[in-house]
Design a protein around this motif. Structure first.
Motif, mmCIF file in Angstrom:
data_model
loop_
_atom_site.group_PDB
_atom_site.id
_atom_site.type_symbol
_atom_site.label_atom_id
_atom_site.label_comp_id
_atom_site.label_asym_id
_atom_site.label_seq_id
_atom_site.Cartn_x
_atom_site.Cartn_y
_atom_site.Cartn_z
ATOM 1 N N SER A 142 0.845 -1.206 0.000
ATOM 2 C CA SER A 142 0.000 0.000 0.000
ATOM 3 C C SER A 142 0.870 1.241 0.000
ATOM 4 C CB SER A 142 -0.942 0.022 1.207
ATOM 5 O OG SER A 142 -2.048 -0.821 0.982
ATOM 6 N N LEU A 143 2.039 1.135 -0.586
ATOM 7 C CA LEU A 143 2.972 2.260 -0.638
ATOM 8 C C LEU A 143 2.647 3.081 -1.880
ATOM 9 C CD1 LEU A 143 6.023 0.043 0.316
ATOM 10 C CD2 LEU A 143 4.894 1.718 1.816
ATOM 11 N N PHE A 144 1.693 4.001 -1.716
ATOM 12 C CA PHE A 144 1.215 4.820 -2.832
ATOM 13 C C PHE A 144 2.000 6.115 -2.918
ATOM 14 C CE2 PHE A 144 -2.291 1.973 -2.281
ATOM 15 C CZ PHE A 144 -2.840 1.832 -3.544
ATOM 16 N N PRO A 145 2.282 6.567 -4.158
ATOM 17 C CA PRO A 145 3.029 7.815 -4.310
ATOM 18 C C PRO A 145 2.308 8.982 -3.626
ATOM 19 C CG PRO A 145 2.335 6.907 -6.465
ATOM 20 C CD PRO A 145 1.907 5.940 -5.418
ATOM 21 N N GLY A 146 3.045 9.743 -2.854
ATOM 22 C CA GLY A 146 2.502 10.947 -2.227
ATOM 23 C C GLY A 146 1.564 10.693 -1.064
ATOM 24 N N ALA A 147 1.424 9.452 -0.625
ATOM 25 C CA ALA A 147 0.457 9.125 0.430
ATOM 26 C C ALA A 147 0.882 9.691 1.780
ATOM 27 C CB ALA A 147 0.296 7.620 0.544
ATOM 28 N N ARG A 148 -0.116 10.021 2.599
ATOM 29 C CA ARG A 148 0.154 10.320 4.013
ATOM 30 C C ARG A 148 0.646 9.014 4.649
ATOM 31 N NH1 ARG A 148 -4.655 10.764 8.317
ATOM 32 N NH2 ARG A 148 -3.421 10.935 10.212
ATOM 33 N N GLY A 149 1.735 9.084 5.366
ATOM 34 C CA GLY A 149 2.275 7.892 6.018
ATOM 35 C C GLY A 149 3.371 7.203 5.211
ATOM 36 N N LEU A 150 3.550 7.641 3.945
ATOM 37 C CA LEU A 150 4.538 6.953 3.093
ATOM 38 C C LEU A 150 5.959 7.070 3.656
ATOM 39 C CD1 LEU A 150 4.932 5.408 0.348
ATOM 40 C CD2 LEU A 150 5.527 7.629 -0.623
ATOM 41 N N PRO A 164 0.274 2.386 8.810
ATOM 42 C CA PRO A 164 -0.944 2.930 8.194
ATOM 43 C C PRO A 164 -0.605 3.871 7.039
ATOM 44 C CG PRO A 164 -0.399 4.178 10.156
ATOM 45 C CD PRO A 164 0.675 3.132 10.011
ATOM 46 N N ILE A 165 -1.523 3.926 6.088
ATOM 47 C CA ILE A 165 -1.329 4.751 4.885
ATOM 48 C C ILE A 165 -2.654 5.416 4.539
ATOM 49 C CG2 ILE A 165 -1.112 4.558 2.348
ATOM 50 C CD1 ILE A 165 1.611 4.345 3.591
ATOM 51 N N GLU A 166 -2.584 6.679 4.092
ATOM 52 C CA GLU A 166 -3.764 7.283 3.472
ATOM 53 C C GLU A 166 -3.347 7.791 2.095
ATOM 54 O OE1 GLU A 166 -6.331 9.716 5.911
ATOM 55 O OE2 GLU A 166 -6.761 10.965 4.164
#
Ligand code: 6PG
Length: 234
Positions: A142-150, A164-166
């Motif tokens: 769930s390592l999305f570009p630009g995500a909160r929590g990355l 956690p990721i958003e």
């Protein structure tokens, strides 16, 4: 670090070979320490692999299965990876495996991630096999570009397994932007991290990442101390 490609003519042929290879790695782990851990991603690509695994007689009772990533939804949500796993992998022969859930009943994902991490500490670590997918936006797990929590996920301490990721909403994320992910370190430390992808677009994204781009997938590849195994079919 580079990628180590194994190419197949069909997704079925890939799934057959990868199932055999995964079971070989799990058997070696069981022989060495009495149990094995298999961490898997969701997405559409692994469906035929999971079907094969679930139908294969094996010492599943000594295998722990858990997710690499999950949406923060209820278990019965149509896009829950937990549901997908129950429908594809955690049945038949493989129903004897122990499943360590990622989902919790309620709460904010940033508050409960520590609790999920606690549950994941019961898994045989380093993980024996970590099956990764790759999104068109360069996300893996769930390592999305630009995500909160990355960045917190990339700088998490060595003993932390789940973060956690958003994600920033996009066509790829859909509405479910809150997620849980394995940490990049937990992926990189795995005995055998392996990427399963299909199609020319994914192959090109993977190649680009291997040349050192800054996508989350590219950053994970750079953490490895050896080439990442890639199983590819058209
Ligand atoms: C998910 C998946 C996801 C997936 C990639 C590739 O939770 O949806 O784990 O991260 O691995 O998006 O998906 P496809 O296999 O469908 O191309």
């Amino acid at each position: 670090m580079a990628l180590d490609w194994t190419r197949f003519d069909t997704l079925d042929a890939l799934s057959e070979a990868l199932a055999e290879r995964i079971l070989g790695r799990l058997q070696a782990a069981i022989d060495a320490r009495g149990r094995a851990s298999l961490l898997v991603s969701g997405g559409s690509t692994p469906r035929p692999l999971f079907k094969r695994l679930s139908q294969t007689p094996f010492d599943w009772a000594h295998v722990q299965i858990a997710l690499v990533d999950e949406r923060w939804v209820t278990e019965d949500h149509p896009r829950a990876n937990t549901r997908f796993l129950h429908e594809t992998l955690l049945k038949g022969e493989a129903a004897a495996a122990e499943f360590i859930p990622m989902l919790r009943k309620a709460g904010d994902v940033f508050e409960v991630a520590g609790e999920v991490d606690g549950a994941y500490q019961a898994l045989a670590f380093p993980f024996d096999v970590v099956l990764l997918g790759l999104g068109p936006d360069g996300h893996t797990a769930s390592l999305f570009p630009g995500a909160r929590g990355l960045e917190d996920a990339f700088s998490a301490p060595m003993d932390r397994l789940v973060m956690p990721i958003e994600a920033v909403p996009s066509d790829v994320t859909g509405d479910e932007v809150q997620r849980l992910t394995l940490t990049p370190t937990a992926i990189a430390e795995a005995d055998w991290p392996v990427l399963m992808i299909s199609g020319a677009e994914k192959a090109a994204i993977a190649e680009q990442a291997a040349m050192g781009d800054s996508s989350p997938f590219g950053r994970v590849v750079q953490l490895l101390d050896r080439p990442l195994s890639v199983y590819w079919a058209p």
